[in-house]
Design an enzyme around this catalytic site. Structure first.
Site, PDB file in Angstrom:
ATOM      1  N   HIS A 108      -3.364 -12.028 -27.813  1.00  0.00           N
ATOM      2  CA  HIS A 108      -2.286 -13.028 -27.771  1.00  0.00           C
ATOM      3  C   HIS A 108      -1.760 -13.206 -29.185  1.00  0.00           C
ATOM      4  O   HIS A 108      -2.511 -13.127 -30.158  1.00  0.00           O
ATOM      5  CB  HIS A 108      -2.829 -14.369 -27.258  1.00  0.00           C
ATOM      6  N   ASN A 147       1.760 -15.256 -31.438  1.00  0.00           N
ATOM      7  CA  ASN A 147       2.975 -16.057 -31.386  1.00  0.00           C
ATOM      8  C   ASN A 147       3.408 -16.354 -32.817  1.00  0.00           C
ATOM      9  O   ASN A 147       2.584 -16.688 -33.664  1.00  0.00           O
ATOM     10  CB  ASN A 147       2.710 -17.372 -30.621  1.00  0.00           C
ATOM     11  N   ARG A 171       6.728 -18.494 -34.663  1.00  0.00           N
ATOM     12  CA  ARG A 171       7.831 -19.350 -34.247  1.00  0.00           C
ATOM     13  C   ARG A 171       8.405 -20.157 -35.422  1.00  0.00           C
ATOM     14  O   ARG A 171       7.734 -20.368 -36.444  1.00  0.00           O
ATOM     15  CB  ARG A 171       7.363 -20.303 -33.151  1.00  0.00           C
ATOM     16  N   GLY A 211      11.956 -24.851 -20.061  1.00  0.00           N
ATOM     17  CA  GLY A 211      11.930 -23.437 -20.395  1.00  0.00           C
ATOM     18  C   GLY A 211      11.927 -22.574 -19.145  1.00  0.00           C
ATOM     19  O   GLY A 211      11.777 -23.062 -18.024  1.00  0.00           O
ATOM     20  N   ILE A 228      10.458 -20.548 -16.497  1.00  0.00           N
ATOM     21  CA  ILE A 228       9.087 -20.591 -15.991  1.00  0.00           C
ATOM     22  C   ILE A 228       8.450 -19.209 -15.934  1.00  0.00           C
ATOM     23  O   ILE A 228       7.258 -19.043 -16.217  1.00  0.00           O
ATOM     24  CB  ILE A 228       9.035 -21.291 -14.604  1.00  0.00           C
ATOM     25  N   SER A 251       8.940 -16.700 -17.920  1.00  0.00           N
ATOM     26  CA  SER A 251       8.541 -16.296 -19.265  1.00  0.00           C
ATOM     27  C   SER A 251       7.333 -17.100 -19.743  1.00  0.00           C
ATOM     28  O   SER A 251       6.432 -16.564 -20.398  1.00  0.00           O
ATOM     29  CB  SER A 251       9.708 -16.479 -20.237  1.00  0.00           C
TER      30      SER A 251
END
Length: 300
Positions: free
Chosen positions: A102, A104, A106, A259, A261, A263
């Site tokens: 995982h 991320n 941002r 947002g 859903i 994704s």
């Protein structure tokens, strides 16, 4: 800054998708462009039923508009406009010998009524969730993370490694989701670090992901496994789902800001088990993993 970072994550998505497709050797990512009614949209890319990857998503989004009320309360502000963009990925391999990954990265901005930026920050990280513990894989992943951090500040790796261990903690299970990595949030300008400095750091970590993960995939993807190994993988995937739906801030942010859903929930694996009161056999490889998850370790 928002345009610069948005351009970066578009390119990073291309780079990571190409590396994952090469490692899989069979399946290609499907692209899905979407728009958010309140403002913005994204580019979702999903791989399914490959030779190596059972399901995975590498998604980018850039959304803007009025800050929803739940987020106003979270940030302790009144009405405000916001912009948020990021790349989020979750990769679920078919083989229990290959870990889930995982990551991320941002960026967030908030504006006053005149459109002036009143707050901005970076966040992100990357972490590894194995089903069987190959210690050298955890060491490799963490060394790659540390190398990226050390180029900017020697204190970053121990700080963000601990934050990762603390964040990806399934409190209701009293165990970590995986063997950790990096987690950082609300990285704002200060005397020590400008926003340009933070941009350089976050993109350094983003650029390190392929080097951190793909060598592990290549090393483990052809190992043999049996049905018992696969059952264990699906039981552990259940813990992954529990964390994402109960504790994960990104999932909650997406749900509270209307947002997309599909994704948001692409992080959920396709085949999962919840077995009542399950405990691994004493002395087994499965138990060895759980012991490490209950007491996070220093890997480098």
């Amino acid at each position: 800054m928002k345009d610069k970072f948005l351009s970066y994550i578009h390119n990073l998505q291309d780079t990571i998708v190409a590396a994952l497709e090469a490692a899989d050797g069979k399946s290609k990512f499907r692209e899905d462009l979407w728009e958010r009614p309140e403002g913005g949209g994204g580019r979702t890319r999903v791989i399914e039923n490959g030779d190596v990857f059972e399901k995975g998503g590498v998604n980018i989004s850039a959304v803007h508009g009025k800050l929803p009320e739940p987020m106003q309360k979270m940030f302790n502000v009144g009405e405000a406009d916001f912009f948020a963009c990021g790349l989020s990925l979750v990769i679920h391999p078919k083989s229990p010998m290959v870990p889930t990954a995982h990551a991320n990265w941002r960026y967030f901005e908030m504006y006053d009524e005149n459109g002036n930026v009143i707050n901005q920050w970076f966040g992100g990280g990357q972490d590894l969730t194995p089903y069987y513990l190959f210690e050298e894989d955890a060491v490799h992943f963490h060394k790659t993370c540390k190398t990226a951090c050390d180029k900017h500040n020697a204190e970053f790796y121990p700080k963000y490694k601990k934050q990762c261990d603390d964040y990806f903690w399934n409190a209701h299970r009293h165990e970590a989701r995986g063997v950790g990595g990096l987690f950082f949030d609300y990285c704002k300008a200060s005397e020590e670090m400008s926003m340009a400095n933070w941009y350089n750091f976050v993109t350094e970590v983003g650029d390190s992901f392929v080097d951190a993960y793909i060598p592990i995939v290549e090393k483990r993807k052809n190992l043999t496994f049996n049905e018992a190994n696969r059952n264990w993988q699906e039981i552990r995937r259940g813990r992954y789902v529990e964390f994402n739906l109960v504790h994960d801030k990104g999932t909650l942010f997406g749900l509270k800001t209307n947002g997309r859903i599909e994704s948001i929930l692409m992080s959920l694996p396709p085949h999962v088990q919840w077995v009542y009161d399950h405990h691994p056999e004493k002395g087994s490889e499965e138990e060895r993993l759980v012991k490490v998850l209950m007491e996070p370790r220093e890997w480098v």
